[in-house]
Every structure is written in structure tokens, then in C-alpha cells.
Design a protein around this motif. Structure first.
Motif, PDB file in Angstrom:
ATOM      1  N   ALA A  83       0.836  -1.201   0.000  1.00 25.80           N
ATOM      2  CA  ALA A  83       0.000   0.000   0.000  1.00 25.80           C
ATOM      3  C   ALA A  83       0.869   1.249   0.000  1.00 25.80           C
ATOM      4  O   ALA A  83       1.915   1.311   0.654  1.00 25.80           O
ATOM      5  N   ARG A  84       0.391   2.250  -0.722  1.00 21.54           N
ATOM      6  CA  ARG A  84       1.172   3.477  -0.880  1.00 21.54           C
ATOM      7  C   ARG A  84       0.876   4.435   0.263  1.00 21.54           C
ATOM      8  O   ARG A  84      -0.256   4.929   0.391  1.00 21.54           O
ATOM      9  N   PRO A  85       1.860   4.721   1.107  1.00 20.90           N
ATOM     10  CA  PRO A  85       1.606   5.652   2.219  1.00 20.90           C
ATOM     11  C   PRO A  85       1.294   7.053   1.708  1.00 20.90           C
ATOM     12  O   PRO A  85       1.623   7.430   0.580  1.00 20.90           O
ATOM     13  N   LEU A 210       0.471   0.348   7.932  1.00 14.12           N
ATOM     14  CA  LEU A 210      -0.854   0.135   8.508  1.00 14.12           C
ATOM     15  C   LEU A 210      -1.804   1.277   8.153  1.00 14.12           C
ATOM     16  O   LEU A 210      -2.982   1.054   7.833  1.00 14.12           O
ATOM     17  N   ASP A 211      -1.296   2.487   8.211  1.00 13.10           N
ATOM     18  CA  ASP A 211      -2.131   3.632   7.858  1.00 13.10           C
ATOM     19  C   ASP A 211      -2.568   3.570   6.397  1.00 13.10           C
ATOM     20  O   ASP A 211      -3.729   3.865   6.055  1.00 13.10           O
ATOM     21  N   LEU A 239      -6.979  -2.400  14.047  1.00 13.53           N
ATOM     22  CA  LEU A 239      -6.698  -3.055  15.325  1.00 13.53           C
ATOM     23  C   LEU A 239      -5.221  -2.941  15.692  1.00 13.53           C
ATOM     24  O   LEU A 239      -4.868  -2.633  16.845  1.00 13.53           O
ATOM     25  N   LEU A 240      -4.350  -3.150  14.734  1.00 10.76           N
ATOM     26  CA  LEU A 240      -2.916  -3.031  15.003  1.00 10.76           C
ATOM     27  C   LEU A 240      -2.514  -1.585  15.271  1.00 10.76           C
ATOM     28  O   LEU A 240      -1.641  -1.321  16.111  1.00 10.76           O
ATOM     29  N   LEU A 241      -3.142  -0.648  14.555  1.00 11.89           N
ATOM     30  CA  LEU A 241      -2.825   0.765  14.799  1.00 11.89           C
ATOM     31  C   LEU A 241      -3.224   1.186  16.204  1.00 11.89           C
ATOM     32  O   LEU A 241      -2.485   1.927  16.873  1.00 11.89           O
ATOM     33  N   ARG A 242      -4.368   0.742  16.658  1.00 11.95           N
ATOM     34  CA  ARG A 242      -4.771   1.072  18.032  1.00 11.95           C
ATOM     35  C   ARG A 242      -3.817   0.464  19.049  1.00 11.95           C
ATOM     36  O   ARG A 242      -3.577   1.052  20.117  1.00 11.95           O
ATOM     37  N   SER A 243      -3.269  -0.677  18.726  1.00 13.13           N
ATOM     38  CA  SER A 243      -2.357  -1.325  19.675  1.00 13.13           C
ATOM     39  C   SER A 243      -1.026  -0.590  19.794  1.00 13.13           C
ATOM     40  O   SER A 243      -0.435  -0.543  20.883  1.00 13.13           O
TER      41      SER A 243
END
Length: 715
Positions: A83-85, A210-211, A239-243
Motif C-alpha cells: 500500500a502506498r503511504p 498500517l495507515d 486493530l494493530l494501529l490502536r495497539s
């Protein structure tokens, strides 16, 4: 050289980066757990240790579950990696176009003992930062006819840059001096040291991936199956970003603390003074965009020298404000824009990007989106804006049926300022005399008296009187008293439809024609008092309804124009007001109705304006939601009305008093009368719009030599 140093902030940043990477490792372990259990069960079956029906079922279930989880984890990992940030919109600065700027940045990096940024870019904002563009999607091979921010790095043929890109706010280059810019950039450039550490770089890549994966799930236009799959990937990414959110935040704080600590050894005293210039540049840039650039953008013109305008705006501020007196003395030093080979070209590119970000304009110039120079701004933007607003105001007045005021030559249909003043200063009808059933739905006692005047039997209106009554300014219909449908407007020749159960006076007493607007109100009150005291009798049920647009006398027995007020008044099936309809509320002045009509007209114009979008691969950032940073919230209806009335006054001043349009660097479009700015106009316009009091404005017009009865040229 890792550049991590021994700063406490750098060590803390590395610790938090490891915490982010541990979350990534735990997610990987969770994804591998079902497959690992399946492998253990399969191994137990092959060695005859785990045999039986139960273990066979468990092996089958865990094998299928492990395969599904592995496939899902592989899909998530692939999306996160590919994915392209997000990338900030910037203007590329190649080294060939700014060799002195690149030399200064490299010298600063050497003094700080950190890696030099891989490239330099400008942003139309008062900020500077480092942006990591190490993702393969951000480093495409250079193309012909297209600038690339990495292409200007000398001797670099790598697809991916090793160090982040230095993004500098373009207003800093024009307002700051060379020494001040170096002092401001010192803590920013010092951040390349911690950024080069492998752990911090890996943690940042993971968070950015992740973003970007979350953004993939919100892309429209996919098939249902793909949309469901992307939604699942986005849920896992969230979910991973919140972690790891708290860990990533603390990591960035540690990087910033380490950079600030390292930069203290470089131009520390000068940086304190330069920080004052940062705040001043921000204030000037914000004022320039909202007061000067925004009116031009709304008209399809974009100022091509915004950064040069910042210097003029801040110089004007230093002239007006004694607190900024010392800032003007710096202008004798070398400006930072001298570090560019062609500052005008860079300024134009940054100005166009600012128009796209803050207003949503097209990416390229065209017939409806062209640049304008500051010397042409008063004539091309200010004068044209005023005349467009004045034309829109008169279009709305025409749609509302507002007539020309008294004293206007009958052969002239040109718009005048007197028409606007008379309309806004007239009060909406209130009380029993203003009821539609009394024949005053047109908003004046004069129309009532004309409809009651007879040539023969009582109650028969004269055709000539009915035809002439709308031309009288006192009989001008008000917007608050007219129904929405023009065919449903009662006039002297077409009275309002009557209710069979309504009561009307036995006789109609004619009211004398008022000689002026002031006496019209008194006459209306007198007529209302007389009607309230008159006896009532039933109205014949065959009163005519205004269905034919041609003038025709009402029924001889129709006394509907003198019907008294009734609290509960019905309406007809077509939505027309009956003689018992209640008048509009007295707290809704004509200014509110006109402001609402202007808002609707402007909304229609903006909806009809074409929108421009670039191709999907034309920019490295998403431009489908422009403007990304709107400058101001939508203007209220009262603010729109105030702007349009002010524009009409300025047009009248230019056409009748020899005034000229001007540009104020801090306040935007301004009116110049005898070479001086008319700074006392705004409170007088507010007095007219908010209070309906034209006295202060009329006195100002007389003092300035402006003739409101003269016609005004519109666009």
C-alpha cells in the motif's frame, strides 16, 4: 554512522520503536499459531501418538483453520507492504534550481553530524519537517517532462532514497533571512540522525504501512467481493494501529527531543530570534490567504506571487503595528529566497499548489482558472468581484419583484444603489393592516387604498388604478409578504381568494393615498383601526380567485380586501393564502429574506461550476477530496448580504464619485476615495443590514460625494 547519538531522547525513541516492532511480532505469532498447532497434530498422527476419531477431526479442523489464517495473514501483510503511504503535497526543488540551498543544508548536516536529507521540497505552509519517502511507490524512475523530487540529488541513481526529504515552508524562504532560515532548519535537519537508525526506520515503515492499509479499505468503485476483503484488511490494520498508537507517539516525541537537543549547539541564540519570525510569518500568511487570495480564488483567478505577497503584508504590518517596528529593519539582509536560482518560478508553483490545497482549484491553468499579478489585482479581481456581487444582488431583487424607488427616471431600468437602500430600510408590514385578507399582501397601505378606490359602485376597483398601483414605490411588495408562487400573489386587480366562511365589513372605506413612505405606515395603522371597529357580515361564497393573469375587476360583492384578521386561517389546496392567512412574523425582516435568497443563488452558482480532478497517477497524493484544508467555514447568510451591499456601494462610488479599487495587504479588497482607504464603511453597512437604519450610510454617501440614485455599471 548511525546518527542515533547518545541523547536521552534518542535512546527513548529506540525503546519505543522496539515496542512497536514487538507488536508486529506478536501479530505474526498469532497468525502462525493455528498452522503451528496443525503441524503438531499432523506430526503426532504420523508417529502414532495422537490417533483416534477425535484427533483425526482436530487435525482436519486445525489444518483448514491454519491454511485460512495463513492466507488471510499473507493478504494483510501483502497489502501493508504494497500500500502506498500518504505523501504531503509539495513542490519539488531540484539541486540544479537551488544549489546554494542544497549547499547550506548539507553544511548544516555536517555541523550536526547527521546524514543530509536526500532531497528538498517546498510546501505552501508555515512549517518544516522531514518526510520519509523510502517506499518503492514514492521513488519511480524519472520521466520526461515530469519533475521528480529525488531526481535532483547529485550522483544518486537509486530508486529509493536513503534519507528522508526535507520539506520547507515556502513563506519562510521569502520572509526569513539566510541566517534565520538556517537556525530554524537546524532541529529539523538534526532529525535525520534518529531516522537513520534501523529500529526506528522499521517501526515507522510498519506504522505507515498500517495507515495506508486502512486507506485501501475506503477506496470506492470495487466489486462486492473485493470490497469485503479490503474491509477485513482495514479492520485488522485498525486493530494493530490502536495497539501501537501510544508507542508510536512516544517514539516520535523521543526523536523530536533528540533532534532539539543536538541542534542546541548550532545557532542557538539566532534560533530564538528566528522563532519570533516563524509566528509573524504564520500570521501574515494566514491573513494573506483569507483576505487577499481567497476572493481571487472564488473568481477563478489565483495570485501567482503569494510568497512575495507575504513580504508585502508583513512589511505593512510592521508599518502599522509599533510592536513589529524592529522586523522591518531585517529587510536589508539577504533573504533566503536568494538561495533559489529562479524564485519567481518556484513562487508561482507554490502559489498554484496553495490554491489547490486551500480552495480546490484545478491543477493547470485554463480559461476559468488563470493567474493574476499583484499589479493587476485591483482591476482584475477587486473591481470584477464587486460588480459580480452587485449583479447577483440585483438579480435576486428582480426575482423578488422589488420595484425601483421614487425619484428614479421611468425610462431608466439600470440598477441603482437607492433601490437597495430603500428595500433594506423599509420595515416589514405588521399588525392587522398587513394581513393578506385586508388587501395589503403587497406590503403597503397604498395598494390597499388603490384597491378600495372606485369609479362606480362601492367595492369595484378602477382598472386604471389597479394597473398603476404596482409602479408606486410605496406599494412595492416585500419578500416576507409574498407567497412563493408568483401566480398566487394577490394584487389590487386580483384580490386574494376568500373563504366562504370568512367575515368582512359591510362597507369599504377608502384610505387616502399616502404622500411618502413615512406616512404610508401611519395610514395603514389608521385603516386597520377603522376596520377593527367596523361591523362584520358574511362574505358571499362566490368571490373570484386570481386564476387569470390579465387584469380584471373583482366581483361587485367581493369585499375580501377589507376582511378582518382571524387567528386560524386556512389555505387553499394549491397552497395560496386565504383572506384569513396570518401575516409573516414581524421578527423576520426583509434583510433576512434577501440574505436567504442570496445564499440560495450563490449555492446554485457554485453547484453549477465545473470541478477539475487530475488523473489517478498524476500526483502522489489523493486529490479527490480537495480542498484538503479549507480556509474558512461557509459564510452565513447575513455575511453574504453584507458583502453584496458593500460591493454595490463600492460600485456606486467608482462610477459616480471617481473612487478606485485597491488592495490592502492585510484586509484584502479596499475602496480608495481620493487616494485614501475608506476604512469607516463597514460599520455603516452593518447598521443598514442588521438594524435597517440607512441614516449613517446615507450621511457617509453624501460626505463622500456618492450619488445612490445614479445607475451603476454591472458585469
Amino acid at each position: 554512522m548511525t546518527g542515533i547519538g547518545v541523547e536521552a531522547g534518542a535512546q527513548a525513541a529506540r525503546s519505543w520503536a522496539l515496542a512497536v516492532l514487538r507488536i508486529r511480532s506478536r501479530a505474526l505469532a498469532v497468525a502462525l499459531l493455528p498452522a503451528a498447532v496443525a503441524v503438531v497434530l499432523l506430526a503426532g498422527g504420523s508417529t502414532s501418538h495422537l490417533v483416534g476419531g477425535f484427533w483425526d477431526t482436530a487435525r482436519l479442523v486445525m489444518s483448514v483453520l491454519g491454511a485460512v489464517v495463513l492466507l488471510a495473514a499473507g493478504a494483510v501483510a501483502l497489502v501493508v507492504a504494497r500500500a502506498r503511504p500518504a505523501v504531503s503535497p509539495t513542490v519539488a526543488i531540484a539541486e540544479e534550481s537551488a544549489p546554494d540551498l542544497y549547499r547550506m543544508v548539507r553544511d548544516l548536516a555536517d555541523r550536526l553530524d547527521v546524514p543530509a536529507p536526500s532531497a528538498i521540497a517546498l510546501t505552501p505552509d508555515c512549517d518544516s519537517w522531514l518526510e520519509d519517502r523510502t517506499h518503492p511507490a514514492h521513488g519511480p524512475p524519472p520521466q520526461e517532462g515530469r519533475e521528480d523530487e529525488i531526481a535532483g540529488v547529485r550522483g544518486s541513481h537509486r530508486r529509493v532514497p536513503a534519507a528522508p526529504v526535507l520539506v520547507i515552508g515556502s513563506p519562510f524562504l521569502w520572509w526569513m533571512r539566510v541566517g534565520e532560515l538556517r537556525a530554524v532548519l537546524a532541529p529539523v535537519v538534526a532529525g535525520t540522525g534518529p531516522s537513520a537508525h534501523p529500529d526506528i526506520a522499521a517501526a515507522r515503515r510498519f506504522v505507515r504501512g498500517l495507515d495506508a492499509a486502512v486507506a485501501v479499505g475506503s477506496v470506492p468503485g470495487r466489486c462486492p467481493l473485493t470490497r469485503v476483503a479490503c474491509a477485513g484488511v482495514a479492520w485488522v490494520a485498525r486493530l494493530l494501529l490502536r495497539s501501537c498508537r501510544e508507542h508510536a507517539t512516544q517514539m516520535e516525541r523521543g526523536v523530536a527531543a533528540a533532534a532539539a537537543e543536538r541542534a542546541q549547539a548550532v545557532d542557538y541564540g539566532l534560533r530564538i530570534v528566528a522563532q519570533e519570525q516563524v509566528g509573524l510569518a504564520y500570521a501574515g500568511w494566514d491573513r494573506l490567504l483569507t483576505r487577499v487570495a481567497l476572493p481571487a480564488w472564488r473568481m477563478g483567478r489565483w495570485p501567482s506571487r503569494l510568497d512575495a505577497g507575504v513580504v508585502a503584508a508583513l512589511t505593512e504590518l510592521s508599518r502599522r503595528d509599533r510592536l513589529a517596528e524592529g522586523f522591518a529593519s531585517r529587510l536589508g539582509e539577504r533573504p533566503a529566497c536568494d538561495l533559489l536560482e529562479e524564485p519567481g518560478t518556484i513562487d508561482e508553483a507554490a502559489s498554484l499548489l496553495a490554491a489547490r490545497l486551500f480552495h480546490g482549484g484545478p491543477a493547470e491553468t485554463g480559461p476559468d482558472w488563470s493567474p493574476v499579478d499583484w499589479q493587476e489585482y485591483p482591476e482584475e479581481v477587486v473591481d470584477r468581484k464587486w460588480r459580480l456581487d452587485a449583479a447577483r444582488l440585483h438579480r435576486v431583487l428582480d426575482a423578488q419583484g422589488v420595484r425601483r424607488p421614487q425619484g428614479t427616471p421611468p425610462e431608466s431600468d439600470a440598477p441603482t444603489l437607492s433601490r437597495v437602500l430603500s428595500h433594506l430600510s423599509s420595515s416589514p408590514p405588521t399588525g392587522p393592516a398587513a394581513q393578506p385578507g385586508s388587501g395589503s399582501l403587497s406590503g403597503s397601505a397604498d395598494s390597499m387604498s388603490r384597491s378600495a378606490a372606485t369609479d362606480g359602485p362601492a367595492g369595484t376597483a378602477s382598472p386604471s388604478t389597479a394597473a398603476d398601483s404596482p409602479a408606486d414605490p410605496a406599494a412595492r411588495p416585500t419578500a416576507s409578504d409574498r407567497p412563493a408562487d408568483p401566480a398566487a400573489r394577490p394584487t389590487a386587480a386580483h384580490p386574494a381568494p376568500t373563504d366562504p366562511h370568512a367575515e368582512a365589513p359591510a362597507t369599504a372605506e377608502p384610505v387616502p393615498t399616502p404622500p411618502s413612505d413615512d406616512t404610508a405606515t401611519d395610514g395603514a395603522r389608521t385603516a386597520a383601526a377603522d376596520r377593527d371597529a367596523a361591523p362584520h357580515e358574511p362574505t358571499p361564497p362566490h368571490a373570484p380567485a386570481p386564476t387569470d393573469p390579465t387584469p380584471a375587476p373583482p366581483h361587485p360583492s367581493a369585499d375580501a380586501p377589507d376582511a378582518p384578521d382571524t387567528p386560524d386561517a386556512p389555505t387553499t389546496a394549491a397552497g395560496e393564502l386565504t383572506p384569513h392567512a396570518s401575516p409573516p412574523p414581524p421578527d423576520e425582516p426583509l434583510a433576512e429574506i434577501l440574505a436567504a435568497a442570496l445564499t440560495a443563488e450563490l449555492a446554485r452558482e457554485e453547484a453549477a461550476a465545473p470541478t477539475s480532478r487530475t488523473a489517478p497517477d498524476a500526483t502522489p497524493w489523493d486529490d479527490t477530496a480537495l480542498p484538503l484544508f479549507p480556509l474558512q467555514p461557509p459564510r452565513s447568510a447575513r455575511e453574504l448580504l453584507t458583502d453584496h451591499v458593500t460591493a454595490m456601494i463600492c460600485c456606486a462610488a467608482i462610477d459616480t464619485a471617481g473612487a478606485t479599487p485597491g488592495l490592502d495587504w492585510l484586509d484584502g479588497p479596499s475602496l480608495l476615495i481620493n487616494g485614501e482607504r475608506a476604512a469607516d464603511l463597514a460599520p455603516r453597512v452593518l447598521s443598514l443590514v442588521e438594524d435597517g437604519d440607512p441614516g449613517p450610510l446615507r450621511a457617509w454617501l453624501v460626505k463622500s460625494g456618492i450619488r445612490p440614485e445614479k445607475p451603476v455599471r454591472l458585469v
